[in-house]
Design an enzyme around this catalytic site. Structure first.
Site, PDB file in Angstrom:
ATOM      1  N   TYR A   1     -19.673  41.553 -39.177  1.00  0.00           N
ATOM      2  CA  TYR A   1     -19.790  40.840 -40.462  1.00  0.00           C
ATOM      3  C   TYR A   1     -19.306  41.700 -41.622  1.00  0.00           C
ATOM      4  O   TYR A   1     -18.784  41.186 -42.616  1.00  0.00           O
ATOM      5  CB  TYR A   1     -21.231  40.339 -40.671  1.00  0.00           C
ATOM      6  CG  TYR A   1     -21.517  39.168 -39.758  1.00  0.00           C
ATOM      7  CD1 TYR A   1     -22.153  39.351 -38.527  1.00  0.00           C
ATOM      8  CD2 TYR A   1     -21.063  37.884 -40.072  1.00  0.00           C
ATOM      9  CE1 TYR A   1     -22.349  38.283 -37.654  1.00  0.00           C
ATOM     10  CE2 TYR A   1     -21.252  36.807 -39.211  1.00  0.00           C
ATOM     11  CZ  TYR A   1     -21.892  37.020 -38.000  1.00  0.00           C
ATOM     12  OH  TYR A   1     -22.058  35.970 -37.130  1.00  0.00           O
TER      13      TYR A   1
ATOM     14  N   ARG B   1     -15.642  41.040 -41.943  1.00  0.00           N
ATOM     15  CA  ARG B   1     -15.366  39.722 -42.534  1.00  0.00           C
ATOM     16  C   ARG B   1     -15.733  39.716 -44.019  1.00  0.00           C
ATOM     17  O   ARG B   1     -15.050  39.129 -44.847  1.00  0.00           O
ATOM     18  CB  ARG B   1     -16.126  38.627 -41.771  1.00  0.00           C
ATOM     19  CG  ARG B   1     -15.656  38.463 -40.330  1.00  0.00           C
ATOM     20  CD  ARG B   1     -16.481  37.443 -39.577  1.00  0.00           C
ATOM     21  NE  ARG B   1     -16.333  36.103 -40.138  1.00  0.00           N
ATOM     22  CZ  ARG B   1     -17.132  35.078 -39.801  1.00  0.00           C
ATOM     23  NH1 ARG B   1     -18.123  35.256 -38.933  1.00  0.00           N
ATOM     24  NH2 ARG B   1     -16.947  33.892 -40.314  1.00  0.00           N
TER      25      ARG B   1
ATOM     26  N   HIS C   1     -23.996  27.018 -42.292  1.00  0.00           N
ATOM     27  CA  HIS C   1     -24.046  28.176 -41.373  1.00  0.00           C
ATOM     28  C   HIS C   1     -24.274  29.485 -42.114  1.00  0.00           C
ATOM     29  O   HIS C   1     -24.047  30.548 -41.537  1.00  0.00           O
ATOM     30  CB  HIS C   1     -22.758  28.238 -40.536  1.00  0.00           C
ATOM     31  CG  HIS C   1     -22.625  27.051 -39.625  1.00  0.00           C
ATOM     32  ND1 HIS C   1     -21.429  26.682 -39.055  1.00  0.00           N
ATOM     33  CD2 HIS C   1     -23.542  26.143 -39.199  1.00  0.00           C
ATOM     34  CE1 HIS C   1     -21.627  25.604 -38.308  1.00  0.00           C
ATOM     35  NE2 HIS C   1     -22.902  25.247 -38.388  1.00  0.00           N
TER      36      HIS C   1
ATOM     37  N   GLY D   1     -10.412  20.359 -41.838  1.00  0.00           N
ATOM     38  CA  GLY D   1     -10.280  21.650 -41.156  1.00  0.00           C
ATOM     39  C   GLY D   1     -11.416  22.041 -40.255  1.00  0.00           C
ATOM     40  O   GLY D   1     -11.852  23.193 -40.277  1.00  0.00           O
TER      41      GLY D   1
HETATM   42  N1  APR Z   1      -5.615  23.269 -42.823  1.00  0.00           N
HETATM   43  C1  APR Z   1      -6.518  22.395 -42.279  1.00  0.00           C
HETATM   44  N2  APR Z   1      -7.031  22.533 -41.036  1.00  0.00           N
HETATM   45  C2  APR Z   1      -6.581  23.576 -40.307  1.00  0.00           C
HETATM   46  C3  APR Z   1      -5.644  24.518 -40.778  1.00  0.00           C
HETATM   47  C4  APR Z   1      -5.155  24.327 -42.102  1.00  0.00           C
HETATM   48  N3  APR Z   1      -4.264  25.161 -42.646  1.00  0.00           N
HETATM   49  N4  APR Z   1      -5.423  25.439 -39.802  1.00  0.00           N
HETATM   50  C5  APR Z   1      -6.209  25.079 -38.756  1.00  0.00           C
HETATM   51  N5  APR Z   1      -6.896  23.964 -39.052  1.00  0.00           N
HETATM   52  C6  APR Z   1      -7.870  23.244 -38.236  1.00  0.00           C
HETATM   53  C7  APR Z   1      -7.659  23.350 -36.735  1.00  0.00           C
HETATM   54  O1  APR Z   1      -6.746  22.362 -36.282  1.00  0.00           O
HETATM   55  C8  APR Z   1      -9.083  23.076 -36.230  1.00  0.00           C
HETATM   56  O2  APR Z   1      -9.317  21.680 -36.084  1.00  0.00           O
HETATM   57  O3  APR Z   1      -9.133  23.812 -38.486  1.00  0.00           O
HETATM   58  C9  APR Z   1      -9.971  23.609 -37.355  1.00  0.00           C
HETATM   59  C10 APR Z   1     -10.614  24.929 -37.029  1.00  0.00           C
HETATM   60  O4  APR Z   1     -11.537  24.712 -35.985  1.00  0.00           O
HETATM   61  P1  APR Z   1     -12.533  25.899 -35.601  1.00  0.00           P
HETATM   62  O5  APR Z   1     -11.785  27.181 -35.530  1.00  0.00           O
HETATM   63  O6  APR Z   1     -13.332  25.434 -34.425  1.00  0.00           O
HETATM   64  O7  APR Z   1     -13.504  26.031 -36.874  1.00  0.00           O
HETATM   65  P2  APR Z   1     -14.756  25.156 -37.228  1.00  0.00           P
HETATM   66  O8  APR Z   1     -14.593  23.747 -36.769  1.00  0.00           O
HETATM   67  O9  APR Z   1     -15.050  25.378 -38.662  1.00  0.00           O
HETATM   68  O10 APR Z   1     -15.922  25.843 -36.347  1.00  0.00           O
HETATM   69  C11 APR Z   1     -17.234  25.374 -36.562  1.00  0.00           C
HETATM   70  O11 APR Z   1     -18.064  27.091 -35.105  1.00  0.00           O
HETATM   71  O12 APR Z   1     -18.044  29.236 -34.410  1.00  0.00           O
HETATM   72  C12 APR Z   1     -18.723  28.346 -35.170  1.00  0.00           C
HETATM   73  O13 APR Z   1     -20.091  28.856 -36.987  1.00  0.00           O
HETATM   74  C13 APR Z   1     -18.751  28.775 -36.602  1.00  0.00           C
HETATM   75  O14 APR Z   1     -18.709  27.371 -38.556  1.00  0.00           O
HETATM   76  C14 APR Z   1     -18.054  27.646 -37.327  1.00  0.00           C
HETATM   77  C15 APR Z   1     -18.211  26.486 -36.371  1.00  0.00           C
END
Ligand code: APR
Length: 230
Positions: free
Chosen positions: A55, A58, A106, A171
């Site tokens: 962390y 990050r 989160h 996203g």
């Molecule tokens: N603009 C919009 N969306 C995007 C972009 C962008 N430039 N780049 C990537 N993405 C999308 C991807 O297609 C995907 O659907 O963002 C999403 C990212 O997905 P994850 O990496 O799974 O992130 P997230 O959904 O926020 O994860 C949820 O998982 O690990 C835990 O606590 C962590 O809050 C997180 C949770």
């Protein structure tokens, strides 16, 4: 005349164009780390230094990034709408952009809390190390909801989503619950806009879903424009 209520659910993709890694895309955060080692209570108990350093890295990075056009557009939306942001992100980019109502499902990187009292939360922008304690001598930990932990803001987020007259989702891979389940709290007739270059949702799943296969910095400003002119 009350402003229409817009609820925006954001995930890591919202901050990708600000330079922060997502979790599950290629070269994502979870590619280089074992989730249970760096983002779980068990991991923290087993190797607190590893977790604190994960962390710290990050948090240091967050000091160097800025909101992108997508964050800015969501802040502008408040000129004409009653906007609530519900984010899975632990960055503060929505706040930096000027959004005034942000619910962090989160947790937040720039906050820490006592390991024995989850309500004892402190602002914290520097590295956090073993020996950093609260004023009762209890070790401090990141104010992050780890895997397997409760999501304290869930009830608040669900209540907000139930009031949505428009729901925007940006996203997120919609793979982590309970956050991903919030979409089902929106009233049936509420239009849903899903902004993601690789959308992980089928438009047949909901009657009034519009999928916008674009990035946050491109798709969100366009959508905000459309909403102001609708
Ligand atoms: N603009 C919009 N969306 C995007 C972009 C962008 N430039 N780049 C990537 N993405 C999308 C991807 O297609 C995907 O659907 O963002 C999403 C990212 O997905 P994850 O990496 O799974 O992130 P997230 O959904 O926020 O994860 C949820 O998982 O690990 C835990 O606590 C962590 O809050 C997180 C949770």
């Amino acid at each position: 005349m009350p402003k229409p209520k817009i609820v925006v659910l954001t995930g890591a993709g919202m901050s990708a164009e600000s330079g922060l890694k997502t979790f599950r895309d290629a070269n994502g955060l979870w590619e280089g780390h074992d989730v249970m080692q760096v983002a779980s209570p068990q991991g923290f108990a087993k190797n607190p230094e590893l977790v604190l350093e994960f962390y710290n890295q990050r948090r240091r990075q967050l000091l160097d990034v800025s909101p992108n056009k997508g964050h800015m557009a969501l802040a502008e939306l408040e000129q004409g709408f009653d906007v609530s942001i519900i984010t899975q992100n632990v960055d503060n980019l929505h706040e930096q952009a000027g959004s005034s109502r942000v619910v962090h499902l989160h947790g937040e990187l720039f906050k820490v809390r006592s390991t024995v009292n989850e309500n004892h939360v402190l602002d914290w922008k520097k590295d956090l190390i073993l020996g950093d304690t609260d004023d009762h001598g209890h070790q401090l930990r990141p104010h992050i909801v780890w895997f397997g932990e409760m999501v304290p803001m869930l009830e608040t987020a669900a209540q907000i989503t139930q009031e949505a007259e428009i729901l925007i989702i940006v996203g997120t891979s919609m793979q982590v619950y309970p956050a991903a389940g919030l979409i089902h709290y929106a009233p049936k007739q509420t239009p849903i806009y899903f902004v993601d270059p690789k959308p992980n949702i089928r438009s047949t799943d909901f009657d009034n879903l519009t999928v916008i296969p674009k990035t946050a910095a491109e798709g969100v400003p366009e959508l905000v424009n459309e909403l102001f002119n609708s």
